[in-house]
Motif scaffolding. Sequence first.
Motif, PDB file in Angstrom:
ATOM      1  N   PHE A   1       0.830  -1.191   0.000  1.00  0.00           N
ATOM      2  CA  PHE A   1       0.000   0.000   0.000  1.00  0.00           C
ATOM      3  C   PHE A   1       0.869   1.248   0.000  1.00  0.00           C
ATOM      4  CE2 PHE A   1      -2.212  -3.421   2.096  1.00  0.00           C
ATOM      5  CZ  PHE A   1      -3.410  -3.432   1.403  1.00  0.00           C
ATOM      6  N   GLU A   2       0.278   2.352  -0.462  1.00  0.00           N
ATOM      7  CA  GLU A   2       0.929   3.654  -0.436  1.00  0.00           C
ATOM      8  C   GLU A   2      -0.002   4.645   0.232  1.00  0.00           C
ATOM      9  OE1 GLU A   2       2.253   5.270  -4.114  1.00  0.00           O
ATOM     10  OE2 GLU A   2       3.206   3.413  -4.727  1.00  0.00           O
ATOM     11  N   ALA A   3       0.567   5.588   0.918  1.00  0.00           N
ATOM     12  CA  ALA A   3      -0.217   6.680   1.477  1.00  0.00           C
ATOM     13  C   ALA A   3      -0.077   7.882   0.548  1.00  0.00           C
ATOM     14  CB  ALA A   3       0.278   7.031   2.875  1.00  0.00           C
ATOM     15  N   ILE A   4      -1.182   8.513   0.251  1.00  0.00           N
ATOM     16  CA  ILE A   4      -1.187   9.683  -0.619  1.00  0.00           C
ATOM     17  C   ILE A   4      -1.455  10.905   0.240  1.00  0.00           C
ATOM     18  CG2 ILE A   4      -2.316  10.817  -2.556  1.00  0.00           C
ATOM     19  CD1 ILE A   4      -3.119   8.048  -3.554  1.00  0.00           C
ATOM     20  N   HIS A   5      -0.516  11.843   0.227  1.00  0.00           N
ATOM     21  CA  HIS A   5      -0.694  13.088   0.982  1.00  0.00           C
ATOM     22  C   HIS A   5      -1.666  13.963   0.208  1.00  0.00           C
ATOM     23  CE1 HIS A   5       0.265  16.299   3.724  1.00  0.00           C
ATOM     24  NE2 HIS A   5       0.399  17.106   2.676  1.00  0.00           N
ATOM     25  N   VAL A   6      -2.758  14.331   0.846  1.00  0.00           N
ATOM     26  CA  VAL A   6      -3.809  15.100   0.183  1.00  0.00           C
ATOM     27  C   VAL A   6      -3.801  16.521   0.718  1.00  0.00           C
ATOM     28  CG1 VAL A   6      -6.273  15.239  -0.271  1.00  0.00           C
ATOM     29  CG2 VAL A   6      -5.191  13.013  -0.033  1.00  0.00           C
ATOM     30  N   ASN A   7      -3.590  17.470  -0.179  1.00  0.00           N
ATOM     31  CA  ASN A   7      -3.686  18.885   0.154  1.00  0.00           C
ATOM     32  C   ASN A   7      -5.042  19.401  -0.300  1.00  0.00           C
ATOM     33  OD1 ASN A   7      -1.080  19.112   1.169  1.00  0.00           O
ATOM     34  ND2 ASN A   7      -0.206  19.468  -0.861  1.00  0.00           N
ATOM     35  N   PRO A   8      -5.669  20.259   0.488  1.00  0.00           N
ATOM     36  CA  PRO A   8      -6.996  20.765   0.085  1.00  0.00           C
ATOM     37  C   PRO A   8      -6.977  21.535  -1.227  1.00  0.00           C
ATOM     38  CG  PRO A   8      -6.473  21.393   2.350  1.00  0.00           C
ATOM     39  CD  PRO A   8      -5.254  20.760   1.774  1.00  0.00           C
ATOM     40  N   ASP A   9      -5.873  22.203  -1.546  1.00  0.00           N
ATOM     41  CA  ASP A   9      -5.826  23.029  -2.748  1.00  0.00           C
ATOM     42  C   ASP A   9      -5.282  22.293  -3.964  1.00  0.00           C
ATOM     43  OD1 ASP A   9      -3.372  22.839  -1.525  1.00  0.00           O
ATOM     44  OD2 ASP A   9      -2.722  24.848  -2.104  1.00  0.00           O
ATOM     45  N   GLN A  10      -4.830  21.042  -3.807  1.00  0.00           N
ATOM     46  CA  GLN A  10      -4.281  20.289  -4.926  1.00  0.00           C
ATOM     47  C   GLN A  10      -5.071  19.000  -5.121  1.00  0.00           C
ATOM     48  OE1 GLN A  10      -0.214  19.568  -3.898  1.00  0.00           O
ATOM     49  NE2 GLN A  10       0.469  21.585  -4.564  1.00  0.00           N
ATOM     50  N   PRO A  11      -5.578  18.785  -6.331  1.00  0.00           N
ATOM     51  CA  PRO A  11      -6.302  17.536  -6.583  1.00  0.00           C
ATOM     52  C   PRO A  11      -5.316  16.370  -6.700  1.00  0.00           C
ATOM     53  CG  PRO A  11      -6.159  18.814  -8.593  1.00  0.00           C
ATOM     54  CD  PRO A  11      -5.562  19.665  -7.495  1.00  0.00           C
ATOM     55  N   PHE A  12      -5.786  15.167  -6.419  1.00  0.00           N
ATOM     56  CA  PHE A  12      -4.953  13.998  -6.609  1.00  0.00           C
ATOM     57  C   PHE A  12      -5.695  13.004  -7.486  1.00  0.00           C
ATOM     58  CE2 PHE A  12      -7.539  12.893  -3.020  1.00  0.00           C
ATOM     59  CZ  PHE A  12      -7.765  11.534  -3.137  1.00  0.00           C
ATOM     60  N   ARG A  13      -4.934  12.177  -8.168  1.00  0.00           N
ATOM     61  CA  ARG A  13      -5.523  11.209  -9.079  1.00  0.00           C
ATOM     62  C   ARG A  13      -5.597   9.849  -8.409  1.00  0.00           C
ATOM     63  NH1 ARG A  13      -4.018  11.930 -15.135  1.00  0.00           N
ATOM     64  NH2 ARG A  13      -4.425   9.728 -14.918  1.00  0.00           N
ATOM     65  N   MET A  14      -6.732   9.212  -8.576  1.00  0.00           N
ATOM     66  CA  MET A  14      -6.941   7.891  -8.022  1.00  0.00           C
ATOM     67  C   MET A  14      -7.824   7.129  -8.996  1.00  0.00           C
ATOM     68  SD  MET A  14      -8.437   6.937  -4.264  1.00  0.00           S
ATOM     69  CE  MET A  14     -10.111   7.444  -4.593  1.00  0.00           C
ATOM     70  N   SER A  15      -7.634   5.847  -9.093  1.00  0.00           N
ATOM     71  CA  SER A  15      -8.441   5.025  -9.987  1.00  0.00           C
ATOM     72  C   SER A  15      -9.904   5.056  -9.559  1.00  0.00           C
ATOM     73  CB  SER A  15      -7.931   3.587  -9.965  1.00  0.00           C
ATOM     74  OG  SER A  15      -8.782   2.764 -10.727  1.00  0.00           O
ATOM     75  N   HIS A  16     -10.801   5.032 -10.513  1.00  0.00           N
ATOM     76  CA  HIS A  16     -12.227   5.021 -10.211  1.00  0.00           C
ATOM     77  C   HIS A  16     -12.700   3.638  -9.794  1.00  0.00           C
ATOM     78  CE1 HIS A  16     -12.796   9.128 -11.465  1.00  0.00           C
ATOM     79  NE2 HIS A  16     -12.101   8.880 -12.555  1.00  0.00           N
ATOM     80  N   LYS A  17     -11.911   2.613 -10.103  1.00  0.00           N
ATOM     81  CA  LYS A  17     -12.266   1.249  -9.700  1.00  0.00           C
ATOM     82  C   LYS A  17     -11.877   1.036  -8.245  1.00  0.00           C
ATOM     83  CE  LYS A  17     -11.925  -1.666 -13.728  1.00  0.00           C
ATOM     84  NZ  LYS A  17     -11.132  -2.737 -14.328  1.00  0.00           N
ATOM     85  N   ALA A  18     -12.736   0.370  -7.509  1.00  0.00           N
ATOM     86  CA  ALA A  18     -12.419   0.037  -6.117  1.00  0.00           C
ATOM     87  C   ALA A  18     -11.524  -1.198  -6.100  1.00  0.00           C
ATOM     88  CB  ALA A  18     -13.705  -0.231  -5.343  1.00  0.00           C
ATOM     89  N   SER A  19     -10.679  -1.294  -5.080  1.00  0.00           N
ATOM     90  CA  SER A  19      -9.838  -2.481  -4.957  1.00  0.00           C
ATOM     91  C   SER A  19     -10.683  -3.638  -4.455  1.00  0.00           C
ATOM     92  CB  SER A  19      -8.687  -2.221  -3.987  1.00  0.00           C
ATOM     93  OG  SER A  19      -9.168  -2.191  -2.668  1.00  0.00           O
ATOM     94  N   GLU A  20     -10.132  -4.831  -4.486  1.00  0.00           N
ATOM     95  CA  GLU A  20     -10.845  -6.010  -4.003  1.00  0.00           C
ATOM     96  C   GLU A  20     -10.519  -6.272  -2.540  1.00  0.00           C
ATOM     97  OE1 GLU A  20      -9.923  -9.127  -6.725  1.00  0.00           O
ATOM     98  OE2 GLU A  20     -11.057  -8.214  -8.341  1.00  0.00           O
ATOM     99  N   LEU A  21     -10.173  -5.204  -1.820  1.00  0.00           N
ATOM    100  CA  LEU A  21      -9.851  -5.289  -0.401  1.00  0.00           C
ATOM    101  C   LEU A  21     -10.739  -4.332   0.374  1.00  0.00           C
ATOM    102  CD1 LEU A  21      -5.971  -5.156  -0.729  1.00  0.00           C
ATOM    103  CD2 LEU A  21      -7.348  -7.188  -0.357  1.00  0.00           C
ATOM    104  N   HIS A  22     -10.937  -4.612   1.642  1.00  0.00           N
ATOM    105  CA  HIS A  22     -11.644  -3.680   2.514  1.00  0.00           C
ATOM    106  C   HIS A  22     -10.921  -3.618   3.851  1.00  0.00           C
ATOM    107  CE1 HIS A  22     -13.474  -7.577   3.559  1.00  0.00           C
ATOM    108  NE2 HIS A  22     -13.576  -7.074   4.774  1.00  0.00           N
ATOM    109  N   ALA A  23     -11.149  -2.528   4.581  1.00  0.00           N
ATOM    110  CA  ALA A  23     -10.470  -2.315   5.860  1.00  0.00           C
ATOM    111  C   ALA A  23     -11.463  -2.448   7.000  1.00  0.00           C
ATOM    112  CB  ALA A  23      -9.827  -0.935   5.894  1.00  0.00           C
ATOM    113  N   THR A  24     -10.992  -3.030   8.095  1.00  0.00           N
ATOM    114  CA  THR A  24     -11.779  -3.129   9.319  1.00  0.00           C
ATOM    115  C   THR A  24     -10.879  -2.767  10.487  1.00  0.00           C
ATOM    116  OG1 THR A  24     -11.258  -5.463   9.630  1.00  0.00           O
ATOM    117  CG2 THR A  24     -13.258  -4.963   8.416  1.00  0.00           C
TER     118      THR A  24
END
Length: 124
Positions: free
Chosen positions: A48-71
Amino acid sequence: MPEQEAQYTVRSLILTAVVSIVVTVLVLEASGRIDHSDNKDHVPVGTFEAIHVNPDQPFRMSHKASELHATCENGYMAIAADVDPSFRGILVDYKNRGVRCYRPSPTAPSVPDATESAEPADNE
């Protein structure tokens, strides 16, 4: 001087390549260079990777969901496969430390009891 005919056919070249791959795998297997682990306790579920998200900068992410979920498992983030929820692992950082599901109170114990809720309850 007459032109030299091709000495090797395409079929013989393909057969040679396939045989060399099979022999290479067999030799690596016989010499113990290929490791087959039966212990599934320490097999990574994913990377996994962590993506640093800034409010003023958009980030790109795939529209497909992964086949994993978190609990949340005992206060730590667990990742499980959608197809087999019993196959799950605790998310750890680069030093093999567990990633918490929430920010604990400074006066709380380091690992919450299994009976305690992992998320604070809404007081409505």
